[in-house]
Motif scaffolding. Sequence first.
Motif, PDB file in Angstrom:
ATOM      1  N   UNK A 101       0.838  -1.197   0.000  1.00  0.00           N
ATOM      2  CA  UNK A 101       0.000   0.000   0.000  1.00  0.00           C
ATOM      3  C   UNK A 101       0.872   1.245   0.000  1.00  0.00           C
ATOM      4  N   UNK A 104       2.682   1.542  -3.357  1.00  0.00           N
ATOM      5  CA  UNK A 104       1.761   1.972  -4.398  1.00  0.00           C
ATOM      6  C   UNK A 104       1.457   3.453  -4.253  1.00  0.00           C
ATOM      7  N   UNK A 105       1.230   3.880  -3.015  1.00  0.00           N
ATOM      8  CA  UNK A 105       0.905   5.289  -2.807  1.00  0.00           C
ATOM      9  C   UNK A 105       2.047   6.181  -3.244  1.00  0.00           C
ATOM     10  N   UNK A 108       2.043   6.282  -6.954  1.00  0.00           N
ATOM     11  CA  UNK A 108       0.877   6.824  -7.649  1.00  0.00           C
ATOM     12  C   UNK A 108       0.644   8.291  -7.377  1.00  0.00           C
ATOM     13  N   UNK A 109       1.042   8.757  -6.192  1.00  0.00           N
ATOM     14  CA  UNK A 109       0.545  10.065  -5.788  1.00  0.00           C
ATOM     15  C   UNK A 109       1.050  11.198  -6.640  1.00  0.00           C
ATOM     16  N   UNK A 111       1.262  11.301  -9.697  1.00  0.00           N
ATOM     17  CA  UNK A 111       0.694  11.325 -11.038  1.00  0.00           C
ATOM     18  C   UNK A 111      -0.458  12.314 -11.172  1.00  0.00           C
ATOM     19  N   UNK A 112      -1.478  12.145 -10.343  1.00  0.00           N
ATOM     20  CA  UNK A 112      -2.656  12.993 -10.457  1.00  0.00           C
ATOM     21  C   UNK A 112      -2.929  13.620  -9.113  1.00  0.00           C
ATOM     22  N   UNK A 113      -3.109  14.930  -9.098  1.00  0.00           N
ATOM     23  CA  UNK A 113      -3.332  15.564  -7.806  1.00  0.00           C
ATOM     24  C   UNK A 113      -4.775  15.986  -7.613  1.00  0.00           C
ATOM     25  N   UNK A 114      -5.487  16.254  -8.661  1.00  0.00           N
ATOM     26  CA  UNK A 114      -6.871  16.657  -8.508  1.00  0.00           C
ATOM     27  C   UNK A 114      -7.589  16.457  -9.816  1.00  0.00           C
TER      28      UNK A 114
ATOM     29  N   UNK B 232      -4.873  21.412  -3.274  1.00  0.00           N
ATOM     30  CA  UNK B 232      -3.822  21.418  -4.295  1.00  0.00           C
ATOM     31  C   UNK B 232      -3.147  22.778  -4.452  1.00  0.00           C
ATOM     32  N   UNK B 236      -1.112  20.687  -1.539  1.00  0.00           N
ATOM     33  CA  UNK B 236      -1.710  19.443  -1.064  1.00  0.00           C
ATOM     34  C   UNK B 236      -2.108  18.552  -2.222  1.00  0.00           C
ATOM     35  N   UNK B 237      -2.823  17.484  -1.922  1.00  0.00           N
ATOM     36  CA  UNK B 237      -3.160  16.508  -2.950  1.00  0.00           C
ATOM     37  C   UNK B 237      -4.560  15.976  -2.715  1.00  0.00           C
ATOM     38  N   UNK B 238      -5.478  16.314  -3.610  1.00  0.00           N
ATOM     39  CA  UNK B 238      -6.867  15.930  -3.391  1.00  0.00           C
ATOM     40  C   UNK B 238      -7.084  14.439  -3.595  1.00  0.00           C
ATOM     41  N   UNK B 239      -6.292  13.827  -4.477  1.00  0.00           N
ATOM     42  CA  UNK B 239      -6.480  12.408  -4.733  1.00  0.00           C
ATOM     43  C   UNK B 239      -6.045  11.567  -3.527  1.00  0.00           C
ATOM     44  N   UNK B 243      -7.416   7.894  -2.062  1.00  0.00           N
ATOM     45  CA  UNK B 243      -6.616   6.701  -1.770  1.00  0.00           C
ATOM     46  C   UNK B 243      -6.837   6.250  -0.335  1.00  0.00           C
ATOM     47  N   UNK B 247      -8.491   2.761   0.731  1.00  0.00           N
ATOM     48  CA  UNK B 247      -7.673   1.754   1.416  1.00  0.00           C
ATOM     49  C   UNK B 247      -8.438   1.249   2.624  1.00  0.00           C
ATOM     50  N   UNK B 297      -7.947  -1.474  -3.750  1.00  0.00           N
ATOM     51  CA  UNK B 297      -8.728  -0.264  -3.519  1.00  0.00           C
ATOM     52  C   UNK B 297      -8.885   0.618  -4.744  1.00  0.00           C
ATOM     53  N   UNK B 305      -7.983   8.595 -13.481  1.00  0.00           N
ATOM     54  CA  UNK B 305      -6.960   8.894 -14.472  1.00  0.00           C
ATOM     55  C   UNK B 305      -5.564   8.579 -13.980  1.00  0.00           C
ATOM     56  N   UNK B 306      -5.448   7.505 -13.211  1.00  0.00           N
ATOM     57  CA  UNK B 306      -4.140   7.168 -12.664  1.00  0.00           C
ATOM     58  C   UNK B 306      -3.261   6.531 -13.731  1.00  0.00           C
TER      59      UNK B 306
END
Lengths: 114, 625
Positions: A101, A104-105, A108-109, A111-114, B232, B236-239, B243, B247, B297, B305-306
């Motif tokens: 986990x 992966x985080x 992955x993190x 890549x896309x933020x919002x 953001x 910060x990071x909204x995604x 996650x 999880x 998850x 869009x990952x």
Amino acid sequence: MSDELSKPFTESSLSKEELMKMNRERRVQIITFAFMIFLTVLAFIAVGMEMIEPSFAIPFILLLAVVQFVLQLFYFMHLKDKDHQWPNAFMLTGIVVATPAVIALVLLLGVTKY
Amino acid sequence: MATATASMNNNKSVLWDWLTTVDHKKLAVLYLIAGTLFFVKAGVMALFMRIQLMSAENDFLTGQTFNEFITMHGTIMLFLAATPLIFAFMNFVIPLQIGARDVAFPFVNALGFWIFFFGGLLVSVSWFFGGAPDAGWTAYVPLSSGEYADLGLDFYVLGLQISGIGTLVSAINFIVTIINMRAPGMTMMRMPLFCWTGLVTSILIVFAFTPLAAGLALLMLDRIFGGQFFVPDSGGNAVLWQHIFWIFGHPEVYILVLPAFGIISEVIPAFSKKRLFGYTAMVFATLIIAFLSFMVWVHHMFTVGIGPITNSVFAIATMAIGIPTGIKIFNWLFTMWGGKLTFNTAMLCASSFVPTFVLGGVTGVMLAMVPIDYLYHDTYFVVAHFHYIVVGGIVLGLLAGTYYWYPKMFGHKLNEKLGILMFWLFYIGFHLTFFIQHILGLIGMPRRVFTYLDGQGMETMNLVSTIGAFLMGAGVVVLVINIVYSAFTSERVAVRDPWDARTLEWSTTTPVPEYNFAQTPQVRSLDPWFYEKIHGDGLMKSAEPMDEIHMPNGSILPFMIGLGLFIWGFGMIMLNMENPIMPPAIVIGVGFVVTFGSMLVRSIKEDHGYHIPLDKVKKIEKEVS
Ligand code: HEM
Ligand SMILES: [Cu+2]
């Protein structure tokens, strides 16, 4: 039992072997502790001294951290002792579940933020 | 000892008795009542939502109210109805099934209940302070951020944080109980499947509720203390929230459904008059499902869009869960195969669970295929899918458990005629409501919308769905009538084992004495009670001589700690209020003092419990048998 109450605890309720085991355990704990302090000092040196490249220092202290983690678990949290199968199983499960986990985080993190 | 005995003979009021109880059987009843109340509350919200969606461009509810209903419905059903109902059965049944006198930490058991209860109350009072949370039960940022969401979300964050603590401590308690308190001879591989699933669920709770707690804490920091974890613009990071939430969120669905599997695995053998087919396979399937549930998850985030590689990996992991689940399905079928089947209400619910759950599973695998999920995501297809799991799986399991264990819990059976009526109302209503939602989803009705336009071909199907929802509602009403009716008219169950079942809980006398087993039983096989009925003299062999029994004292402290956390949480929410009536710091302070004061009292006051003397045990045993 009651006639032994006047004796000190170590003599009345611990056998010779138990006493030896306890002393051995204490020695082991101190040695591990000293070793872990040593690792910590190494980590500080690696980061604090300017001469060491970050590209080496970062993996190096991460490695030290893993070693410390294992030592902590096995020596200070007694996972090495017998009759600790259940705690062992749980710690292992936790590590096995958490590691992918976290990896992966981390991957992955970005890549896309919002 | 003699002085301690006196404390049990007090004649305090009934209310005080229930507030202070640490008996796992009484706590089970408390969980049952609290869970049912929350279930009814969320069910009524569902009916209101269905009325709103009954016809096109309806204006029964405003969009805002609809959003609040959706959020509260989902949140309550999952955290405050299904979880405590499952805990009710785990509390009552697990100690009896493993031959224990109580759980490992009776005090912690009560603590878990009261913290959960006050946490749930905190979420619920949001109605009176400017409206309920309205960002969906998933509370995605930025919808749930300080920028877009009002006070309701503070109630969501802090209420769930608190009730989550209660769930966590109860789960830890169950783990310790199952590992340490098993009767002699009750090896792990002789445990009934309900204990296994209870254990695995508790483990999942420990591993899944901790990320949730962390996520909620981050959201709280963002909302109340001006943090930027999910913003953001400030780095910060909204995604990240999605996650963290999933999880937790995917294991959560297995936290709920595994005990339902366990109940089914108890009820089906009992009414097929056969042992559970493939016990070992069932245990390992449970473990594999639990493990995989942490690896999937991202299937809730395919459309974020990952990237294709990540999506494919998680798609395959998701489909892999189908394999152990399939093993379970076949084992239930083979248990029934060639058995001497009795179709009473419990068995009707349990056996119809199987096809319904398969339907939910099949749509789940469909959703796991990424390209197809791009079509299905956020449509009613998803709503139909997870309701086949939660209603057709969890609720049917809980209903089966209710009818099955009711005689042990309350000393009389539920009426069978009303039971069967309830089943058919509920079952037909369920399929009417949710099957048609698959099709609604396929023709493009998005989920979480409060209305739709005329002439898109959605009116009839939505009407059918609403009619189904009312049939289900009628089913629940019949259940409530049944409970009241049976309390007055059902004859008392005097025997130990009214169903001629197999596991250890049926070896106790009815009603179960507060110490459960006067003598700890000796377990000699899987399905120990059945074994003794066939190979022994029909009673459990005992593993110890009859002796006085050590019991824990009741305590009001769990209630006080829960109350303290409630006040504390409320004070934190007041930090965000426009003009709180009093300074929030005072409320926070009071909550803090009550919580930690109670803990302090618990730590310094010695409480060794009391003993039930031997002659009293003998007297009780004579009375009940
Ligand atoms: C009594 C029968 C039930 C009815 C009629 C019903 C109806 C609904 C409706 C209309 C929605 C909103 C769908 C949307 O527009 O997205 C919904 C959402 C939901 N329901 Fe149910 N429901 C029922 C039982 C349950 C149960 C037993 C559970 C869980 C144990 C549950 C869990 C959920 C969840 C998690 C959501 C999603 C909430 C969200 O999107 O935030 N439901 N339900
Ligand atoms: Cu999932």
